[in-house]
Enzyme design. Structure first.
Site, PDB file in Angstrom:
ATOM      1  N   LYS A  11       0.857  -1.275   0.016  1.00 56.78           N
ATOM      2  CA  LYS A  11      -0.033   0.110  -0.042  1.00 56.78           C
ATOM      3  C   LYS A  11       0.692   1.183  -0.103  1.00 56.78           C
ATOM      4  CE  LYS A  11      -1.383   1.392   3.818  1.00 56.78           C
ATOM      5  NZ  LYS A  11      -0.736   2.877   3.840  1.00 56.78           N
ATOM      6  N   PRO A  97       9.052  -5.435   2.686  1.00 53.72           N
ATOM      7  CA  PRO A  97       9.796  -5.100   4.035  1.00 53.72           C
ATOM      8  C   PRO A  97       8.838  -4.718   5.385  1.00 53.72           C
ATOM      9  CG  PRO A  97       9.991  -3.394   2.669  1.00 53.72           C
ATOM     10  CD  PRO A  97       9.340  -4.565   1.916  1.00 53.72           C
ATOM     11  N   VAL A  98       9.195  -5.173   6.430  1.00 49.70           N
ATOM     12  CA  VAL A  98       8.377  -5.003   7.638  1.00 49.70           C
ATOM     13  C   VAL A  98       8.726  -3.332   8.467  1.00 49.70           C
ATOM     14  CG1 VAL A  98       8.083  -6.005  10.005  1.00 49.70           C
ATOM     15  CG2 VAL A  98       8.335  -7.319   7.907  1.00 49.70           C
ATOM     16  N   ALA A 100       7.689  -0.576   7.348  1.00 44.54           N
ATOM     17  CA  ALA A 100       8.143   0.070   6.361  1.00 44.54           C
ATOM     18  C   ALA A 100       7.209   1.089   5.634  1.00 44.54           C
ATOM     19  CB  ALA A 100       8.535  -0.790   5.190  1.00 44.54           C
ATOM     20  N   GLY A 105       1.927  -5.772   6.743  1.00 39.41           N
ATOM     21  CA  GLY A 105       1.120  -6.500   7.504  1.00 39.41           C
ATOM     22  C   GLY A 105      -0.325  -6.296   7.359  1.00 39.41           C
ATOM     23  N   ASP A 139      -5.142   0.212   8.887  1.00 42.46           N
ATOM     24  CA  ASP A 139      -4.829   0.327   7.548  1.00 42.46           C
ATOM     25  C   ASP A 139      -5.611  -0.904   6.809  1.00 42.46           C
ATOM     26  OD1 ASP A 139      -3.650   2.459   7.171  1.00 42.46           O
ATOM     27  OD2 ASP A 139      -1.425   1.474   7.172  1.00 42.46           O
TER      28      ASP A 139
END
Length: 291
Positions: A11, A97-98, A100, A105, A139
């Site tokens: 996103k 990537p986490v 980020a 997630g 989100d």
């Protein structure tokens, strides 16, 4: 029964205006034009008697314990609202990537809700699905149907899908996880306080690339400046993108550290991605389309 699969795309906040902080619950009130990238995690659901999750892939190591993963939280939130919900074993292929700023997630959680809705014959606008999305993370609702749209409030107000022209883009993450809370603290808004700034532009339901960039160019990401105080390398990444030929807009997504640039065409985006990889071989660099 055969496994069900779906993608969980990144996103990207093309804009992110912070309007203020609500007096009632203290949440920050946002207004953001959200688009989704071609790059994504992958999620598979094997129907079964019990709920479980395994995670693999290049960024699996930073995704945290599986028992606290948003995929599991989303599934449990839906099971709490739908008696007898059919569940199963999830397999998450983690590529994004986490921590980020690209909702990795949350997009994973929304993907889990899509698969469970499909398995149980529920529509994505079913009240239980929507409530589970809201209960999981701010989100998740905008990621349920990953198409460009406006997001407002604390994430609970989702506008209709927008038919935007695909935007050739490059995403960069310098490899520094950025939790959201320190960035909002650096913004420094008190409960009940508003943040001054120009109003968000009106986005046409169908916008050509040139028109869209003209509309959102004067807009902003209000978290960019505070994020730079937390993780200064974000500025380095933005400067690197802005120096690339054909760059039309460069901005941070979400609360960082991922930044993006929109380019004149796909060829320019691919060339820019090669240049950035050569300059910073340890960074996550992806040419893609935003839509």
């Amino acid at each position: 029964m055969a496994p069900l699969t779906t993608r969980a795309p990144a996103k990207i906040n093309l804009t992110l205006h912070v309007l203020g902080r609500r007096a009632g619950d203290g949440y920050h009130v946002l207004e953001s034009l959200v688009a989704f990238a071609g790059t994504a995690d992958a999620l598979t659901l094997q129907p079964g008697a019990s709920l479980s999750l395994t995670v693999s892939g290049p960024t699996a190591g930073t995704a945290g314990p599986t028992g606290d993963n948003l995929v599991i939280r989303a599934a449990r939130n839906l099971a709490d609202r739908v008696p007898g919900l059919r569940l199963g074993s999830f397999e998450l292929g983690k590529r994004l990537p986490v921590a980020a700023g690209i909702g990795g997630g949350s997009s994973d959680a929304a993907a889990a809700l899509r698969l469970l809705a499909e398995l149980n014959g529920l529509s994505l606008d079913h009240p239980a699905v929507v409530a589970a999305a809201r209960a999981t993370s701010a989100d998740v609702p905008v990621c349920l149907e990953p198409r460009a749209r406006m997001m407002r409030g604390a994430g609970e107000e989702i506008g209709p899908a927008l038919l935007l022209a695909p935007l050739p883009a490059v995403l960069i993450n310098p490899g520094v996880p950025v939790p959201t809370a320190p960035v909002f603290r650096a913004l420094g808004l008190q409960v009940g306080e508003t943040l001054p700034g120009a109003a968000h532009p009106e986005i046409a339901p169908r916008a050509r690339a040139d028109d869209l960039l003209a509309q959102i160019g004067p807009a902003r990401n209000d978290l960019e400046a505070p994020a730079l105080t937390v993780v200064p390398v974000i500025g380095t990444a933005l400067d690197l993108l802005r120096d690339q030929a054909g760059c039309r807009l460069a901005r941070m997504s979400g609360s960082g550290a991922t930044v993006f640039a929109v380019f004149a065409d796909r060829r320019a985006a691919l060339r820019a991605a090669r240049n950035v990889r050569a300059a910073e071989p340890g960074w996550w660099v992806v040419p893609t389309f935003l839509r």
